[in-house]
Scaffold this motif. Structure first.
Motif, PDB file in Angstrom:
ATOM      1  N   ILE A 177      -1.572-120.896  50.929  1.00  0.00           N
ATOM      2  CA  ILE A 177      -0.524-119.957  51.337  1.00  0.00           C
ATOM      3  C   ILE A 177       0.773-120.331  50.630  1.00  0.00           C
ATOM      4  O   ILE A 177       1.486-119.469  50.099  1.00  0.00           O
TER       5      ILE A 177
ATOM      6  N   SER B 211       0.626-119.117  47.094  1.00  0.00           N
ATOM      7  CA  SER B 211       0.862-117.667  47.085  1.00  0.00           C
ATOM      8  C   SER B 211       2.343-117.367  47.325  1.00  0.00           C
ATOM      9  O   SER B 211       2.925-116.479  46.689  1.00  0.00           O
TER      10      SER B 211
ATOM     11  N   VAL C 287       5.073-119.351  46.694  1.00  0.00           N
ATOM     12  CA  VAL C 287       6.007-119.733  45.615  1.00  0.00           C
ATOM     13  C   VAL C 287       5.787-118.904  44.351  1.00  0.00           C
ATOM     14  O   VAL C 287       6.671-118.832  43.505  1.00  0.00           O
ATOM     15  N   LEU C 288       4.606-118.279  44.236  1.00  0.00           N
ATOM     16  CA  LEU C 288       4.380-117.377  43.094  1.00  0.00           C
ATOM     17  C   LEU C 288       4.840-115.949  43.412  1.00  0.00           C
ATOM     18  O   LEU C 288       4.643-115.035  42.606  1.00  0.00           O
ATOM     19  N   GLY C 289       5.418-115.755  44.600  1.00  0.00           N
ATOM     20  CA  GLY C 289       5.914-114.426  44.961  1.00  0.00           C
ATOM     21  C   GLY C 289       4.824-113.456  45.375  1.00  0.00           C
ATOM     22  O   GLY C 289       5.106-112.292  45.665  1.00  0.00           O
ATOM     23  N   LEU C 290       3.570-113.924  45.409  1.00  0.00           N
ATOM     24  CA  LEU C 290       2.467-113.016  45.755  1.00  0.00           C
ATOM     25  C   LEU C 290       2.546-112.602  47.221  1.00  0.00           C
ATOM     26  O   LEU C 290       2.330-111.438  47.561  1.00  0.00           O
ATOM     27  N   SER C 291       2.868-113.532  48.110  1.00  0.00           N
ATOM     28  CA  SER C 291       2.956-113.198  49.534  1.00  0.00           C
ATOM     29  C   SER C 291       4.020-112.132  49.765  1.00  0.00           C
ATOM     30  O   SER C 291       3.796-111.159  50.493  1.00  0.00           O
ATOM     31  N   MET C 292       5.192-112.295  49.147  1.00  0.00           N
ATOM     32  CA  MET C 292       6.274-111.325  49.361  1.00  0.00           C
ATOM     33  C   MET C 292       5.912-109.984  48.746  1.00  0.00           C
ATOM     34  O   MET C 292       6.228-108.939  49.321  1.00  0.00           O
TER      35      MET C 292
ATOM     36  N   LEU D  46       4.029-128.678  41.137  1.00  0.00           N
ATOM     37  CA  LEU D  46       4.192-127.531  40.227  1.00  0.00           C
ATOM     38  C   LEU D  46       5.658-127.091  40.201  1.00  0.00           C
ATOM     39  O   LEU D  46       6.237-126.873  39.129  1.00  0.00           O
TER      40      LEU D  46
ATOM     41  N   PHE E 221      11.009-116.310  48.060  1.00  0.00           N
ATOM     42  CA  PHE E 221      11.470-114.962  47.703  1.00  0.00           C
ATOM     43  C   PHE E 221      11.470-113.993  48.888  1.00  0.00           C
ATOM     44  O   PHE E 221      11.208-112.810  48.731  1.00  0.00           O
TER      45      PHE E 221
ATOM     46  N   ILE F 257      10.018-108.099  42.202  1.00  0.00           N
ATOM     47  CA  ILE F 257       9.780-109.508  42.521  1.00  0.00           C
ATOM     48  C   ILE F 257       9.229-110.290  41.335  1.00  0.00           C
ATOM     49  O   ILE F 257       9.508-111.485  41.182  1.00  0.00           O
TER      50      ILE F 257
ATOM     51  N   VAL G 215      10.693-113.936  40.338  1.00  0.00           N
ATOM     52  CA  VAL G 215       9.928-115.189  40.365  1.00  0.00           C
ATOM     53  C   VAL G 215      10.068-115.907  39.022  1.00  0.00           C
ATOM     54  O   VAL G 215      10.363-117.105  38.963  1.00  0.00           O
TER      55      VAL G 215
ATOM     56  N   LEU H 169      -5.270-110.528  51.286  1.00  0.00           N
ATOM     57  CA  LEU H 169      -4.645-111.741  50.738  1.00  0.00           C
ATOM     58  C   LEU H 169      -5.071-112.953  51.552  1.00  0.00           C
ATOM     59  O   LEU H 169      -5.411-114.006  50.999  1.00  0.00           O
TER      60      LEU H 169
END
Lengths: 312, 312
Positions: free
Chosen positions: A89, A92, A94-99, A219, A263, B26, B30, B67
């Motif tokens: 999670i 996800s 920190v890569l902006g995928l969750s947002m 990372l 983000f 986004i 990022v 997700l």
């Protein structure tokens, strides 16, 4: 029985074209292996994932050593997960995928309170509290009185809405991050009154770093990114006839508002947390040290099922 | 001190545009967080990964539940890995990513032996054998005599090339897949003679399923894909002045040649494994049961460092 002979290596659909694979043709070969009987949604997702993953690997001309480094990184991410920590999670996030996923699944009409990321620190069945209660339960931090009204998009007050709230303490930790802590702190379930109002006492939320002693933290460090989130309160609000709202309220002036590691900041979710000198608090009781107040109203999106109120 | 007010939510680069994030903006937000001091190659890879990952999530309109399911799947993949099993390599293999990376990093001039995937069953320092030895060491399977010549692209024999060979037995297992097996079976290191020739005796390789009792196996099953690989011998060939070659030789007629679960088959790597009745073998000794012979020559790519032989 296979013959093992193809007439033309260039024909993309010729017999045995599987045997003339290169870094371009492989994408279609992989996706052709999905059976017609596979669930359509799964097939669509895996097909698109394969296409985009392959495009990525071709674009950067990923080397064999880099692929192996990526595999080792993902293995470490998986092995850092346990019942108290979910490093995937975090990845996800920190890569902006969750947002991104939050945003595209929570488009709302203008005027509704916006959503943001759920985060990994929600706990089911937090203790129920009455209006005005102190929910801190010993969590360290300066007192903070929070109040507001839950309304529908049309301005109507929403009575008996179920509000869950949770937050970090002044050291930047949620209750669940303390080893052996067996009680909820600065975490509660409340109900709005007949006028849609809510109020409670808690502590001032602080900015804090996401857990960064694992592979995701490494990372971030390698990318020159910090792990901090600006101070915020989490809210999860459920009410009959309305979309469930998962969001934060952020503290205006926080140093990390424009560089949230995950983000999640949205302008409409930033509010002034007002500092007051020692003296009588909003509940009339005397405070011997400075305290804060936060006023924040929420506007819920009516469910489209009710044609009288839906505006989507 | 932040002011918390942006003049225009639409300006992609306006002050505080981080606070007007949506599922489109986004991606750039990022990638802007990566510091200028980050290693360039890492920054390039993570930037491209974020772009392609976000494109994927937008294209399929990934839901919040999907997700979370993906995160749980990847967590299981990571937690299935141990010192004997690498489930993330398997995932990369079945998505065709391993073969894509192999292909794009091993483009060779026409006439060179093609590369294919390395696979997870190679072992460093396999036992050294002399020309003609039986390397099976008890591995179950019908006898198979393998021989050929290692040449350079120009046709010149490559003397003293180091050949590593490994394979599955008739039950579809490599030696390292047997619990408690402490010796190499059907796995060896050999050297070519002055004429570039090699030969050894082993067993017939069989088609076999990749490990499919974990999350990757479940994914294959959900997609209606089988886990089988066609029968093959692994080769790793190193020789001074030439590119190292990692490849397989596949058995012509195998049922899975056109649906290899990891997409490693190439037409030029398929060879006839010829069956012979009981009688004298190629080494002159009498065999009391049928046996196989396989003839396969390799052509190595000269390293570009030597201007007299390089052709790339």
């Amino acid at each position: 029985m296979e013959q093992g002979i193809a007439l033309s290596p260039s024909g993309a659909h010729s017999q045995h074209d599987t045997r003339y694979v290169d870094e371009f043709s492989i994408t279609e070969l992989v996706n052709r292996q999905i059976a017609a009987t596979a669930p359509q949604r799964l097939a669509d997702i895996v097909t698109a994932l394969t296409r985009h993953l392959h495009d990525f690997a071709r674009e950067v001309r990923l080397s064999e050593n880099e692929l192996m480094a990526a595999i080792q990184f993902l293995t470490q991410v998986g092995q850092t997960c346990n019942d108290k920590r979910q490093e995937f999670i975090l990845l996800s996030d920190v890569l902006g995928l969750s947002m991104l996923v939050t945003a595209q699944n929570n488009r709302k009409p203008q005027g509704c309170t916006e959503s943001t990321v759920f985060g990994p620190f929600h706990v089911e069945n937090s203790p129920e509290h009455a209006m005005g209660d102190d929910i801190a339960n010993g969590a360290p931090g300066e007192p903070c009185f929070v109040r507001g009204v839950v309304r529908g998009l049309g301005g109507e007050p929403v009575a008996n809405a179920r509000i869950e709230v949770w937050q970090a303490d002044e050291d930047g930790f949620y209750d669940v991050q303390y080893d052996g802590m067996d009680q909820a702190r600065a975490r509660a379930t409340l109900r709005t009154g007949p006028d849609g109002a809510y109020r409670f006492r808690s502590i001032l939320a602080s900015s804090y770093p996401i857990p960064h002693d694992g592979p995701v933290g490494k990372l971030l460090a390698a990318l020159g990114r910090h792990p901090w989130r600006p101070a915020h309160l989490h809210f999860l609000i459920k009410a009959e006839g309305y979309e469930t709202l998962i969001t934060h309220v952020f503290r205006n002036g926080d140093h990390y508002l424009d560089s949230d590691a995950v983000f999640g900041v949205r302008q409409s979710l930033i509010a002034d947390w007002v500092r007051h000198p020692a003296g009588p608090g909003p509940d009339g009781r005397l405070l011997t040290a400075p305290f804060y107040t936060l006023d924040f109203d929420f506007a819920l999106n009516p469910l489209p099922g009710d044609p009288c109120t839906a505006r989507t």
